[in-house]
Write a protein that holds these residues in place. Structure first.
Motif, short mmCIF file in Angstrom:
data_model
loop_
_atom_site.label_atom_id
_atom_site.label_comp_id
_atom_site.label_asym_id
_atom_site.label_seq_id
_atom_site.Cartn_x
_atom_site.Cartn_y
_atom_site.Cartn_z
N MET A 1 37.65 -11.68 26.53
CA MET A 1 37.25 -10.42 27.25
C MET A 1 36.56 -12.14 28.69
O MET A 1 36.29 -12.84 28.70
N ASN A 3 33.96 -11.19 31.52
CA ASN A 3 32.36 -11.69 31.70
C ASN A 3 31.70 -11.18 30.27
O ASN A 3 30.32 -11.50 30.91
N ARG A 5 30.47 -10.98 27.16
CA ARG A 5 30.80 -12.05 24.99
C ARG A 5 30.59 -10.89 24.63
O ARG A 5 29.50 -10.89 24.97
N THR A 6 30.76 -11.25 23.22
CA THR A 6 30.65 -10.44 22.01
C THR A 6 31.15 -11.22 21.12
O THR A 6 31.31 -12.33 20.86
N GLU A 7 29.35 -11.23 19.95
CA GLU A 7 29.65 -12.33 18.81
C GLU A 7 29.09 -11.25 17.52
O GLU A 7 28.14 -10.60 18.19
N THR A 16 26.49 -10.50 25.17
CA THR A 16 26.38 -11.15 26.28
C THR A 16 27.26 -10.84 27.68
O THR A 16 28.07 -11.10 27.60
N ASP A 18 28.10 -12.28 31.32
CA ASP A 18 28.35 -13.77 31.65
C ASP A 18 28.89 -14.18 32.65
O ASP A 18 30.15 -14.22 32.85
N ASN A 24 24.82 -11.64 37.06
CA ASN A 24 25.48 -11.23 35.93
C ASN A 24 25.19 -10.16 36.25
O ASN A 24 25.44 -9.11 35.46
N GLU A 33 34.14 -3.09 29.51
CA GLU A 33 34.35 -4.26 28.34
C GLU A 33 32.53 -3.80 27.33
O GLU A 33 33.59 -4.14 26.07
N ALA A 55 23.70 -14.01 29.94
CA ALA A 55 23.11 -15.39 29.75
C ALA A 55 23.24 -16.36 30.91
O ALA A 55 22.69 -15.46 32.36
#
Length: 356
Positions: A1, A3, A5-7, A16, A18, A24, A33, A55
């Motif tokens: 992706m 800007n 972020r995934t986890e 997040t 970023d 942001n 997204e 972030a």
């Protein structure tokens, strides 16, 4: 992706933002997204709860990328802006109706659209660095992303005071305004995130509050001034509100001076939007109203001029049209609630139905 972020950390899905160079701030791509990430987490049985964070230490999210929206309004009368708002407001509603607990860390700067992605979460956490608010009237715009819903759920006029001044607020005042639920000291946020990997948000936040060094947020100012604010900010007439503030002297006079620097057109429309939202029955209805208002106010002269003065030339000296509240007519305000050519906002079914 891009800007976003995934986890997945244990049972916690993390989103997040970023784009640190822009605090942001949300682009259309980021909105899409985030919606995709939520859809994926909703359908993943391994994910029991979701965290939304930003972030860096400076901001969760400073709002939407309004300079880009202004450029589109100037070029196309806001066709791309309309698509952005449709998707952004759908994201706000999706967060509010998300079928799993959702925790938003409202650290640092949380403005406008940043409240939209956090203020509708099931668990909203502020901290020492929080500076939250709706500065839209400073750029000739009106609070959106469900702001008119959030700011009118509590009794009294604290929400009106926040919207008409465009001020920023700390942790305690964010809770008083109904934009947040809990306070966690900045140095314990990492501990909270670790707990969320295996613990329901209610239990995780309660555990931090019960363990030393438990702390209260720095004192705010709104609750102590509730009676005065309720008196001054009552009613449907922005001119009368400013007059009552000036007559009160002291802090009241300072608030009157602040409002007088804002776009008179945006202030009048904001007050009308808040009063109407108070009578609505759901967030979705408020978002549909806000879509009309956003489309109409973005085409008025103050939107382009406000962004120019605040964010492009940065001279902080906008020329408002009309220049005073006395020049804002009833017809001008009512026109902002009229249907728009492309049709009203239509929100998707709740996620629980989408993944059934």
């Amino acid at each position: 992706m891009g800007n976003i972020r995934t986890e997945i950390r244990g049972a916690l899905g993390v989103i997040t933002l970023d784009r640190q160079e822009a605090l942001n701030a949300l682009t259309h791509e980021m909105v899409r997204e985030m919606a995709d990430a939520l859809r994926a987490f909703a359908g993943d049985d391994a994910v029991e709860r979701v965290l939304i964070t930003g972030a860096g230490e400076r901001a969760l999210c400073a709002g939407g990328d309004v300079v880009t929206l202004r450029d589109d309004v100037d070029r196309t009368r806001g066709q791309a802006a309309a698509r952005f708002w449709r998707d952004e407001y759908a994201l706000n509603a999706r967060i509010a109706r998300f079928p799993k607990p959702t925790v938003a860390l409202q650290h640092g700067i949380v403005l406008g659209g940043g409240v939209g992605i956090s203020g509708h979460a099931s668990h909203r956490v502020v901290t020492d660095s929080t500076r939250i608010g709706f500065p839209e009237v400073t750029i000739g715009f009106v609070p959106d992303v469900g702001a008119t819903w959030l700011l009118t759920r509590h009794r009294g006029e604290l929400g009106t005071r926040a919207a008409l001044t465009g001020d920023h607020f700390g942790a305690a005042d964010a809770i008083a305004l109904g934009l947040a639920d809990s306070y966690v000291p900045t140095d314990r946020l990492a501990e909270l995130v670790r707990l969320l990997e295996s613990t329901h948000p209610d239990a995780a936040i309660e555990q931090l509050a019960a363990e030393p060094p438990a702390a209260e947020p720095p004192a705010g100012t709104l609750e102590d001034a509730q009676a005065q604010i309720d008196h001054a900010f009552a009613g449907d007439d922005a001119e009368q509100i400013v007059a009552r503030l000036e007559a009160a002297g002291g802090e009241g006079r300072a608030l009157a001076a602040t409002i007088s620097k804002r776009s008179p057109f945006a202030v009048a429309v904001t007050l009308a939007a808040l009063r109407r939202a108070r009578r609505l029955g759901s967030l979705e209805e408020a978002l549909a109203q806000e879509y009309r208002v956003s489309r109409h106010t973005s085409l008025a002269p103050d939107f382009s001029e406000g962004i120019r003065a605040q964010l492009i030339d940065k001279d902080r000296n906008p020329t408002w049209t009309p220049p005073t509240l006395a020049g804002v007519t009833h017809a001008m305000v009512e026109g902002c609630f009229a249907p728009v050519p492309e049709g009203d906002l239509e929100l998707p079914a709740p996620l629980a139905e989408e993944i059934a």
